[in-house]
Design an enzyme around this catalytic site. Structure first.
Site, PDB file in Angstrom:
ATOM      1  N   ASN A   1       0.874  -1.172   0.000  1.00  0.00           N
ATOM      2  CA  ASN A   1       0.000   0.000   0.000  1.00  0.00           C
ATOM      3  C   ASN A   1       0.913   1.224   0.000  1.00  0.00           C
ATOM      4  O   ASN A   1       1.497   1.558   1.020  1.00  0.00           O
ATOM      5  CB  ASN A   1      -0.882  -0.031   1.261  1.00  0.00           C
ATOM      6  CG  ASN A   1      -1.628   1.267   1.480  1.00  0.00           C
ATOM      7  OD1 ASN A   1      -1.781   2.069   0.556  1.00  0.00           O
ATOM      8  ND2 ASN A   1      -2.083   1.480   2.712  1.00  0.00           N
ATOM      9  N   TRP A   2       1.018   1.851  -1.154  1.00  0.00           N
ATOM     10  CA  TRP A   2       1.968   2.970  -1.282  1.00  0.00           C
ATOM     11  C   TRP A   2       1.494   4.244  -0.585  1.00  0.00           C
ATOM     12  O   TRP A   2       2.241   5.198  -0.475  1.00  0.00           O
ATOM     13  CB  TRP A   2       2.205   3.280  -2.750  1.00  0.00           C
ATOM     14  CG  TRP A   2       3.091   2.292  -3.442  1.00  0.00           C
ATOM     15  CD1 TRP A   2       3.737   1.234  -2.879  1.00  0.00           C
ATOM     16  CD2 TRP A   2       3.424   2.284  -4.835  1.00  0.00           C
ATOM     17  NE1 TRP A   2       4.458   0.584  -3.837  1.00  0.00           N
ATOM     18  CE2 TRP A   2       4.287   1.192  -5.044  1.00  0.00           C
ATOM     19  CE3 TRP A   2       3.078   3.097  -5.925  1.00  0.00           C
ATOM     20  CZ2 TRP A   2       4.820   0.887  -6.299  1.00  0.00           C
ATOM     21  CZ3 TRP A   2       3.596   2.794  -7.170  1.00  0.00           C
ATOM     22  CH2 TRP A   2       4.453   1.710  -7.356  1.00  0.00           C
ATOM     23  N   LYS A   3       0.238   4.285  -0.195  1.00  0.00           N
ATOM     24  CA  LYS A   3      -0.333   5.517   0.388  1.00  0.00           C
ATOM     25  C   LYS A   3      -0.055   6.682  -0.585  1.00  0.00           C
ATOM     26  O   LYS A   3      -0.097   6.473  -1.788  1.00  0.00           O
ATOM     27  CB  LYS A   3       0.249   5.750   1.776  1.00  0.00           C
ATOM     28  CG  LYS A   3       0.155   4.501   2.628  1.00  0.00           C
ATOM     29  CD  LYS A   3       0.475   4.707   4.064  1.00  0.00           C
ATOM     30  CE  LYS A   3       0.291   3.385   4.791  1.00  0.00           C
ATOM     31  NZ  LYS A   3       0.422   3.500   6.214  1.00  0.00           N
TER      32      LYS A   3
ATOM     33  N   HIS B   1      -9.057   1.330   5.352  1.00  0.00           N
ATOM     34  CA  HIS B   1      -7.715   1.485   5.919  1.00  0.00           C
ATOM     35  C   HIS B   1      -7.778   2.444   7.108  1.00  0.00           C
ATOM     36  O   HIS B   1      -8.577   3.378   7.123  1.00  0.00           O
ATOM     37  CB  HIS B   1      -6.754   2.027   4.853  1.00  0.00           C
ATOM     38  CG  HIS B   1      -5.349   2.046   5.351  1.00  0.00           C
ATOM     39  ND1 HIS B   1      -4.861   3.088   6.098  1.00  0.00           N
ATOM     40  CD2 HIS B   1      -4.365   1.127   5.272  1.00  0.00           C
ATOM     41  CE1 HIS B   1      -3.619   2.803   6.445  1.00  0.00           C
ATOM     42  NE2 HIS B   1      -3.285   1.626   5.951  1.00  0.00           N
TER      43      HIS B   1
ATOM     44  N   GLU C   1      -6.085   4.874   7.986  1.00  0.00           N
ATOM     45  CA  GLU C   1      -5.987   6.314   7.679  1.00  0.00           C
ATOM     46  C   GLU C   1      -7.303   6.846   7.119  1.00  0.00           C
ATOM     47  O   GLU C   1      -7.657   8.001   7.350  1.00  0.00           O
ATOM     48  CB  GLU C   1      -4.805   6.562   6.723  1.00  0.00           C
ATOM     49  CG  GLU C   1      -3.483   6.452   7.477  1.00  0.00           C
ATOM     50  CD  GLU C   1      -2.364   5.762   6.718  1.00  0.00           C
ATOM     51  OE1 GLU C   1      -2.385   5.757   5.482  1.00  0.00           O
ATOM     52  OE2 GLU C   1      -1.459   5.216   7.389  1.00  0.00           O
TER      53      GLU C   1
ATOM     54  N   GLU D   1      -4.891  -4.738  10.914  1.00  0.00           N
ATOM     55  CA  GLU D   1      -3.838  -3.738  11.041  1.00  0.00           C
ATOM     56  C   GLU D   1      -4.039  -2.953  12.332  1.00  0.00           C
ATOM     57  O   GLU D   1      -4.820  -1.985  12.360  1.00  0.00           O
ATOM     58  CB  GLU D   1      -3.895  -2.764   9.858  1.00  0.00           C
ATOM     59  CG  GLU D   1      -3.619  -3.427   8.536  1.00  0.00           C
ATOM     60  CD  GLU D   1      -3.057  -2.434   7.533  1.00  0.00           C
ATOM     61  OE1 GLU D   1      -1.984  -2.698   6.993  1.00  0.00           O
ATOM     62  OE2 GLU D   1      -3.678  -1.381   7.323  1.00  0.00           O
TER      63      GLU D   1
ATOM     64  N   GLY E   1       2.993   2.507  10.599  1.00  0.00           N
ATOM     65  CA  GLY E   1       3.932   3.601  10.369  1.00  0.00           C
ATOM     66  C   GLY E   1       4.692   4.019  11.616  1.00  0.00           C
ATOM     67  O   GLY E   1       5.345   5.057  11.634  1.00  0.00           O
TER      68      GLY E   1
ATOM     69  N   SER F   1       3.907  -1.847  10.191  1.00  0.00           N
ATOM     70  CA  SER F   1       5.367  -1.862  10.320  1.00  0.00           C
ATOM     71  C   SER F   1       6.004  -3.189   9.894  1.00  0.00           C
ATOM     72  O   SER F   1       6.961  -3.648  10.515  1.00  0.00           O
ATOM     73  CB  SER F   1       5.786  -1.486  11.746  1.00  0.00           C
ATOM     74  OG  SER F   1       5.409  -0.151  12.015  1.00  0.00           O
TER      75      SER F   1
HETATM   76  P1  PGA Z   1       3.256   0.510   7.469  1.00  0.00           P
HETATM   77  O1  PGA Z   1       1.761   0.683   6.931  1.00  0.00           O
HETATM   78  O2  PGA Z   1       3.775  -0.788   6.918  1.00  0.00           O
HETATM   79  O3  PGA Z   1       4.004   1.702   6.952  1.00  0.00           O
HETATM   80  O4  PGA Z   1       3.171   0.469   8.959  1.00  0.00           O
HETATM   81  C1  PGA Z   1       0.902  -0.403   6.848  1.00  0.00           C
HETATM   82  C2  PGA Z   1      -0.419   0.026   6.284  1.00  0.00           C
HETATM   83  O5  PGA Z   1      -0.845   1.133   6.595  1.00  0.00           O
HETATM   84  O6  PGA Z   1      -1.075  -0.703   5.526  1.00  0.00           O
END
Ligand code: PGA
Length: 269
Positions: free
Chosen positions: A11-13, A112, A114, A185, A191, A231
């Site tokens: 997931n590149w965000k 997600h 976010e 998650e 993150g 992470s």
């Molecule tokens: P991260 O993000 O690996 O940077 O912790 C995971 C995600 O949000 O899917």
């Protein structure tokens, strides 16, 4: 015992514009074609052992789709990071599932953390999105997870139950079994560099599988893939992937660069 194909999803965000997306796929193409481990990864995709997925930003989807098809010979499936449930209309800034399918996406990430916590998406909205995705041609990767305060007060399972029971309200178990992947998650691990221990990740994923079994029966519980995210890096991915109820990874930061993404794919071989 049902063997579930593992999903390694990046997931590149909001990372990797068009030029960077082209570079990423060129590196992956070289890896698949010229590196011994890369060739093994390509064979693992072809034999159905793993699925590799990348979720770029909207503006990079066309480049990713074209590169995945041509250079990477369909070894990588492209996902959207979000979608709206309506088919079209006055919804400024949104994109529909049908439009993403037309653009060449095969998957869509929904819910997600976010989207939930930065953009305020509710369980009610996510129920509509999941219902729409299940009848679309895209495969939804539906994210759930608890906040740190919820984990510390022992509410992890309650939160997962609430998020999932609302999301799949009124849906058909056979359809879920056929199409759904769930990503566990924990919000505090995203993150932050703090990964859930393999045991904690396994316990949460096992709880999710039991909940599926109770709600929709054993067949659905055996088929639905449950991923871990938060992470994930090359160093911790093998230990997480060894767990019985974990069928893959959703990777943020460590998926943005082709080299580190390839190392995580290697851990799944
Ligand atoms: P991260 O993000 O690996 O940077 O912790 C995971 C995600 O949000 O899917």
């Amino acid at each position: 015992m049902t063997v579930r194909t593992k999903i390694i999803a990046g997931n590149w965000k909001m990372n990797n514009g068009i030029a960077e997306t082209g570079e990423f796929f060129t590196k992956l193409e070289t890896w698949f074609g010229a590196d011994e481990i890369g060739k093994k990864a390509a064979a693992a995709v072809r034999s159905g052992k793993i699925e590799i997925v990348v979720a770029p930003v909207l503006t990079s989807i066309a480049t990713a789709v074209a590169s995945a098809k041509k250079g990477c010979k369909d070894l990588v499936g492209i996902s959207a990071q979000n979608a709206y449930f309506e088919k079209k209309g006055a919804f400024t800034g949104e994109v529909s599932l049908g439009m993403l399918e037309e653009a060449g996406c095969k998957y869509v990430i929904l819910g997600h953390s976010e989207r939930r916590h930065v953009f305020g998406e509710s369980d009610e909205l996510l129920q509509k999105k999941l219902a729409a995705a299940l009848v679309s041609k895209l495969l939804p990767i539906f994210c759930v997870g608890e906040l740190l305060s919820e984990r510390e007060s022992g509410k992890t399972n309650d939160v997962l139950k609430k998020q999932l029971n609302r999301a799949w309200l009124d849906t058909d178990g056979d359809l879920l079994a056929e199409k759904l992947a769930i990503a566990y998650e924990p919000v505090w691990a995203i993150g932050t560099g703090k990964t859930a221990s393999s045991d904690d990740a396994q316990n949460a994923c096992a709880f999710i599988r039991e909940l599926i079994a109770e709600t929709f029966g054993i067949n659905a519980a055996e088929k639905i893939r449950i991923l871990y995210g938060g992470s994930v890096k090359a160093e911790n991915s093998a230990g997480i992937l060894e767990q019985n109820d974990i069928d893959g990874l959703l990777i943020g930061g460590a998926s943005v660069e082709a080299e580190s993404f390839a190392k995580i794919i290697t851990a799944a071989l």
